[in-house]
Design a protein around this motif. Structure first.
Motif, PDB file in Angstrom:
ATOM      1  N   ASN A 106      92.673  33.037  28.721  1.00 18.18           N
ATOM      2  CA  ASN A 106      93.255  34.023  28.584  1.00 18.18           C
ATOM      3  C   ASN A 106      92.567  35.560  28.799  1.00 18.18           C
ATOM      4  O   ASN A 106      91.395  35.521  28.900  1.00 18.18           O
ATOM      5  CB  ASN A 106      93.409  34.159  26.919  1.00 18.18           C
ATOM      6  CG  ASN A 106      93.848  35.816  26.871  1.00 18.18           C
ATOM      7  OD1 ASN A 106      94.637  36.994  26.952  1.00 18.18           O
ATOM      8  ND2 ASN A 106      95.023  35.868  25.733  1.00 18.18           N
ATOM      9  N   SER A 166      95.494  34.253  34.252  1.00 17.29           N
ATOM     10  CA  SER A 166      95.468  33.963  32.679  1.00 17.29           C
ATOM     11  C   SER A 166      96.266  32.834  33.192  1.00 17.29           C
ATOM     12  O   SER A 166      97.491  32.581  33.512  1.00 17.29           O
ATOM     13  CB  SER A 166      96.525  35.672  32.141  1.00 17.29           C
ATOM     14  OG  SER A 166      96.222  35.184  30.375  1.00 17.29           O
ATOM     15  N   ARG A 190      92.491  38.259  29.061  1.00 22.37           N
ATOM     16  CA  ARG A 190      92.708  39.720  28.409  1.00 22.37           C
ATOM     17  C   ARG A 190      92.106  39.808  26.734  1.00 22.37           C
ATOM     18  O   ARG A 190      91.402  41.005  27.502  1.00 22.37           O
ATOM     19  CB  ARG A 190      94.486  40.055  27.759  1.00 22.37           C
ATOM     20  CG  ARG A 190      94.088  41.538  26.763  1.00 22.37           C
ATOM     21  CD  ARG A 190      96.174  42.008  26.040  1.00 22.37           C
ATOM     22  NE  ARG A 190      96.222  40.175  25.545  1.00 22.37           N
ATOM     23  CZ  ARG A 190      96.231  40.600  24.221  1.00 22.37           C
ATOM     24  NH1 ARG A 190      95.167  41.332  23.637  1.00 22.37           N
ATOM     25  NH2 ARG A 190      96.830  39.169  23.082  1.00 22.37           N
ATOM     26  N   LYS A 204      89.375  37.361  27.265  1.00 25.06           N
ATOM     27  CA  LYS A 204      88.442  36.580  28.253  1.00 25.06           C
ATOM     28  C   LYS A 204      87.645  35.734  27.528  1.00 25.06           C
ATOM     29  O   LYS A 204      86.567  35.732  27.488  1.00 25.06           O
ATOM     30  CB  LYS A 204      87.256  37.881  28.603  1.00 25.06           C
ATOM     31  CG  LYS A 204      87.766  39.558  29.059  1.00 25.06           C
ATOM     32  CD  LYS A 204      88.090  38.911  30.701  1.00 25.06           C
ATOM     33  CE  LYS A 204      88.619  40.775  31.887  1.00 25.06           C
ATOM     34  NZ  LYS A 204      89.109  40.393  32.522  1.00 25.06           N
TER      35      LYS A 204
END
Length: 231
Positions: free
Chosen positions: A37, A132, A39, A41
């Motif tokens: 992911n 992502s 966003r 991390k």
């Protein structure tokens, strides 16, 4: 299975000692699949992908990494010298090859549960940041992803692992002749999160009626009233 049998005669009669040792066939429990992911991390777990033991009846749900004249080549993984490595499950489907010279009989296959996951192969270059939705080989490691590159001959693609060292990635793979290769571009496997859902062919059961379980019981009635003037 090994068996040892020992018989000894005693004054009180015969007694037999039977020792049986069974060597169990190794197996790995099913495991969730990690997705990066960008966003957050960090790694999150897919609800529609899993690493599973090979089952012939489930092969239509296994994720194909490449095609060959003998049949599809599936994505597999196995532990090699302490590390979990991505491999190629080639036709005859009996072992997972992790390099040009190493293959293992105990392995897991990437399964798309009921084919419910939306997965794609996306273009990748070594200077691209970690994407992502990128499918990682092992959930505890956020720097090793599933990748492939189009083959010059033989297989349609050479399956391998994309390893990030800091911000730069490298694709480590091997071809049909088991020649090991290191590439700077290729494709990376992603699971796509839907942005919206659409319901189709919904049927309403109009004949179904709500039935009241019991009539309400009235214990007391009161009237609430405020006689004061309201400004």
């Amino acid at each position: 299975m090994t068996m040892m049998k020992k018989t000894k005669h005693c004054s009180s009669g015969w007694w037999v000692v039977l020792l049986t040792a069974t060597l169990a066939v190794g197996a790995i429990a099913d495991a969730g699949v990690g997705l990066f992911n960008a966003r957050l991390k960090q790694i999150v777990t897919s609800s529609t992908l899993k690493w599973a033991n090979l089952r012939k009846e489930a092969m239509e749900n296994y994720v194909v990494g490449a095609e060959s004249q003998q049949g599809p080549i599936y994505l597999c993984r196995t532990r090699h010298e302490g590390d979990m490595l991505l491999g190629q499950l080639r036709p005859d489907y009996t072992s997972c090859a992790v390099s040009g010279s190493k293959s293992y009989d105990i392995f897991e296959v990437l399964e798309n549960i009921e084919n419910a996951s939306l997965i794609i192969w996306s273009s990748w270059y070594k200077f691209n940041s970690k994407p992502s939705g990128g499918v990682v080989v092992e959930s505890s490691v956020d720097s090793v992803f599933i990748g492939r590159i189009k083959a010059d001959m033989g297989f349609s693609h050479n399956i391998g692992r994309i390893i990030y060292e800091s911000t730069v990635g490298h694709l480590i793979t091997f071809d049909e002749q088991n020649t090991e290769l290191e590439e700077n571009s290729g494709e990376i496997l992603l699971e796509i999160e839907p942005v919206k859902y659409k319901l189709e062919n919904v049927e309403l059961d109009l004949a179904t009626q709500h039935e009241r379980q019991m009539d309400p019981q009235i214990y007391e009635e009161r009237i609430l009233r405020n006689d004061d003037d309201v400004a």
